[in-house]
Design an enzyme around this catalytic site. Structure first.
Site, PDB file in Angstrom:
ATOM      1  N   ASP A   8       0.652  -1.141   0.025  1.00  0.00           N
ATOM      2  CA  ASP A   8      -0.053  -0.151   0.067  1.00  0.00           C
ATOM      3  C   ASP A   8       0.978   1.311   0.122  1.00  0.00           C
ATOM      4  O   ASP A   8       2.130   1.066  -0.061  1.00  0.00           O
ATOM      5  CB  ASP A   8      -0.948  -0.169   1.110  1.00  0.00           C
ATOM      6  CG  ASP A   8      -0.395   0.225   2.521  1.00  0.00           C
ATOM      7  OD1 ASP A   8       1.042   0.139   2.764  1.00  0.00           O
ATOM      8  OD2 ASP A   8      -0.944   0.354   3.429  1.00  0.00           O
ATOM      9  N   HIS A   9       0.517   2.269   0.236  1.00  0.00           N
ATOM     10  CA  HIS A   9       0.942   3.814   0.089  1.00  0.00           C
ATOM     11  C   HIS A   9       2.174   3.713   1.207  1.00  0.00           C
ATOM     12  O   HIS A   9       3.339   4.347   0.902  1.00  0.00           O
ATOM     13  CB  HIS A   9       0.259   4.945   0.364  1.00  0.00           C
ATOM     14  CG  HIS A   9      -0.676   4.836   1.549  1.00  0.00           C
ATOM     15  ND1 HIS A   9      -1.798   3.806   1.633  1.00  0.00           N
ATOM     16  CD2 HIS A   9      -0.719   5.346   2.708  1.00  0.00           C
ATOM     17  CE1 HIS A   9      -2.454   3.977   2.785  1.00  0.00           C
ATOM     18  NE2 HIS A   9      -1.618   5.019   3.658  1.00  0.00           N
ATOM     19  N   GLY A  67       2.452  -0.517   6.375  1.00  0.00           N
ATOM     20  CA  GLY A  67       3.039   0.210   7.390  1.00  0.00           C
ATOM     21  C   GLY A  67       3.723  -0.712   8.543  1.00  0.00           C
ATOM     22  O   GLY A  67       4.841  -0.492   8.781  1.00  0.00           O
ATOM     23  N   GLY A  69       3.280  -4.235   8.233  1.00  0.00           N
ATOM     24  CA  GLY A  69       3.158  -5.539   7.716  1.00  0.00           C
ATOM     25  C   GLY A  69       2.185  -6.467   8.344  1.00  0.00           C
ATOM     26  O   GLY A  69       1.707  -7.531   8.027  1.00  0.00           O
ATOM     27  N   GLY A  71      -1.435  -5.794   8.783  1.00  0.00           N
ATOM     28  CA  GLY A  71      -2.632  -5.967   8.011  1.00  0.00           C
ATOM     29  C   GLY A  71      -2.495  -6.856   6.592  1.00  0.00           C
ATOM     30  O   GLY A  71      -3.293  -7.608   6.219  1.00  0.00           O
ATOM     31  N   ASN A 100       8.490 -22.602   9.458  1.00  0.00           N
ATOM     32  CA  ASN A 100       7.269 -22.501   8.840  1.00  0.00           C
ATOM     33  C   ASN A 100       7.065 -22.726   7.617  1.00  0.00           C
ATOM     34  O   ASN A 100       5.840 -22.526   6.858  1.00  0.00           O
ATOM     35  CB  ASN A 100       6.667 -21.150   9.460  1.00  0.00           C
ATOM     36  CG  ASN A 100       6.877 -20.951  10.882  1.00  0.00           C
ATOM     37  OD1 ASN A 100       7.594 -20.139  11.343  1.00  0.00           O
ATOM     38  ND2 ASN A 100       6.337 -21.875  11.639  1.00  0.00           N
ATOM     39  N   ARG A 110       6.924   1.226   7.793  1.00  0.00           N
ATOM     40  CA  ARG A 110       6.950   2.416   8.732  1.00  0.00           C
ATOM     41  C   ARG A 110       8.008   2.105   9.984  1.00  0.00           C
ATOM     42  O   ARG A 110       8.111   2.946  10.749  1.00  0.00           O
ATOM     43  CB  ARG A 110       5.596   2.989   9.377  1.00  0.00           C
ATOM     44  CG  ARG A 110       4.804   3.689   8.031  1.00  0.00           C
ATOM     45  CD  ARG A 110       3.497   4.134   8.585  1.00  0.00           C
ATOM     46  NE  ARG A 110       2.751   4.945   7.588  1.00  0.00           N
ATOM     47  CZ  ARG A 110       1.416   4.903   7.509  1.00  0.00           C
ATOM     48  NH1 ARG A 110       0.701   4.047   8.237  1.00  0.00           N
ATOM     49  NH2 ARG A 110       0.951   5.608   6.508  1.00  0.00           N
ATOM     50  N   ARG A 133       9.972 -33.090  10.998  1.00  0.00           N
ATOM     51  CA  ARG A 133       8.915 -32.670  11.844  1.00  0.00           C
ATOM     52  C   ARG A 133       8.156 -31.488  11.433  1.00  0.00           C
ATOM     53  O   ARG A 133       6.653 -31.366  11.611  1.00  0.00           O
ATOM     54  CB  ARG A 133       9.289 -32.405  13.476  1.00  0.00           C
ATOM     55  CG  ARG A 133      10.019 -31.210  13.560  1.00  0.00           C
ATOM     56  CD  ARG A 133      10.776 -31.479  15.164  1.00  0.00           C
ATOM     57  NE  ARG A 133      11.259 -30.321  15.483  1.00  0.00           N
ATOM     58  CZ  ARG A 133      12.571 -29.896  15.143  1.00  0.00           C
ATOM     59  NH1 ARG A 133      13.443 -30.872  14.230  1.00  0.00           N
ATOM     60  NH2 ARG A 133      13.087 -28.916  15.572  1.00  0.00           N
ATOM     61  N   HIS A 134       8.701 -30.576  10.832  1.00  0.00           N
ATOM     62  CA  HIS A 134       7.950 -29.209  10.409  1.00  0.00           C
ATOM     63  C   HIS A 134       6.973 -29.440   9.385  1.00  0.00           C
ATOM     64  O   HIS A 134       5.914 -28.677   9.115  1.00  0.00           O
ATOM     65  CB  HIS A 134       8.923 -28.100  10.251  1.00  0.00           C
ATOM     66  CG  HIS A 134       9.821 -27.790  11.385  1.00  0.00           C
ATOM     67  ND1 HIS A 134       8.958 -27.206  12.519  1.00  0.00           N
ATOM     68  CD2 HIS A 134      11.055 -27.857  11.502  1.00  0.00           C
ATOM     69  CE1 HIS A 134      10.449 -27.140  13.241  1.00  0.00           C
ATOM     70  NE2 HIS A 134      11.403 -27.530  12.648  1.00  0.00           N
ATOM     71  N   ARG A 137       3.817 -30.266  11.250  1.00  0.00           N
ATOM     72  CA  ARG A 137       3.244 -29.418  11.852  1.00  0.00           C
ATOM     73  C   ARG A 137       2.685 -28.218  10.984  1.00  0.00           C
ATOM     74  O   ARG A 137       1.410 -27.617  11.177  1.00  0.00           O
ATOM     75  CB  ARG A 137       4.468 -28.528  12.582  1.00  0.00           C
ATOM     76  CG  ARG A 137       4.887 -29.501  14.034  1.00  0.00           C
ATOM     77  CD  ARG A 137       5.941 -28.680  14.431  1.00  0.00           C
ATOM     78  NE  ARG A 137       6.250 -29.871  15.656  1.00  0.00           N
ATOM     79  CZ  ARG A 137       7.690 -29.776  16.506  1.00  0.00           C
ATOM     80  NH1 ARG A 137       8.495 -28.867  16.030  1.00  0.00           N
ATOM     81  NH2 ARG A 137       7.738 -30.796  17.273  1.00  0.00           N
TER      82      ARG A 137
HETATM   83  C1  RB5 Z   1      -2.031   2.312   6.359  1.00  0.00           C
HETATM   84  O1  RB5 Z   1      -2.173   3.430   7.290  1.00  0.00           O
HETATM   85  C2  RB5 Z   1      -1.840   1.461   7.511  1.00  0.00           C
HETATM   86  O2  RB5 Z   1      -2.869   1.060   8.351  1.00  0.00           O
HETATM   87  C3  RB5 Z   1      -1.295   0.037   6.799  1.00  0.00           C
HETATM   88  O3  RB5 Z   1      -0.231   0.409   5.996  1.00  0.00           O
HETATM   89  C4  RB5 Z   1      -0.734  -1.327   7.563  1.00  0.00           C
HETATM   90  O4  RB5 Z   1       0.128  -0.790   8.443  1.00  0.00           O
HETATM   91  C5  RB5 Z   1      -1.848  -1.934   8.230  1.00  0.00           C
HETATM   92  O5  RB5 Z   1      -1.780  -3.025   8.743  1.00  0.00           O
END
Ligand code: RB5
Length: 151
Positions: A8-9, A67, A69, A71, A100, A110, A133-134, A137
């Site tokens: 994203d941005h 921002g 990771g 989400g 994993n 960020r 073993r992984h 799992r």
């Molecule tokens: C965007 O502001 C922010 O919420 C997004 O980049 C991220 O960090 C969400 O998990």
């Protein structure tokens, strides 16, 4: 290796650096965007594109940057067969591969410098899955009622 990338941005700048870095090492990158850090976009849209490419076998791995990771990681893990890991240190990147078999790397644009993000990416790309073993799992992630005895 064929790798899908998305951001994203808030992750655009780090995603651009990671894409450059991976291409310079000979990997084939499908970049799903976004392509700006000033135009606000919704991270799930990009997470779904990259996760679907991994789940469907179009690419072997994916890299997602928002921002934090977080989400991206939550969204990508909704896709069957995707094992996304939000890695903030090279150690986490190493373990996400060794134990994993993570196939999607999530990064926080960020919270990481470009150098930190590239160091994490390098370790993540270079570390093999240990298997053994992984394997059992990882199978238990999708079949929780299966026998879970183990080391
Ligand atoms: C965007 O502001 C922010 O919420 C997004 O980049 C991220 O960090 C969400 O998990």
């Amino acid at each position: 290796m064929k790798i899908a990338a998305g951001a994203d941005h808030a992750g655009f700048r780090i995603k651009a650096a990671v894409v450059r870095h991976l291409r310079a090492r000979g990997h084939e990158i499908i970049d799903f965007g976004t392509d700006s850090e000033t135009q606000s976009v919704d991270y799930p849209s990009y997470a779904h594109l990259v996760a679907a490419a991994v789940a469907g076998g179009a690419v072997e791995r994916g890299v997602l940057v928002c921002g934090t990771g977080i989400g991206m990681c939550i969204t990508a893990n909704r896709h069957g067969g995707v094992r996304a890991a939000d890695c903030v240190t090279p150690y986490l990147a190493e373990m996400s591969r060794r134990h994993n078999d993570a196939n999607v790397l999530c990064l926080g644009g960020r919270i990481l410098s470009e150098d930190e993000a590239l160091a994490i990416t390098e370790v993540w790309m270079a570390t093999p899955f240990e298997g053994d073993r992984h394997v059992r799992r990882i199978a238990l992630i999708d079949e929780p009622e299966a026998d879970a005895d183990g080391e």
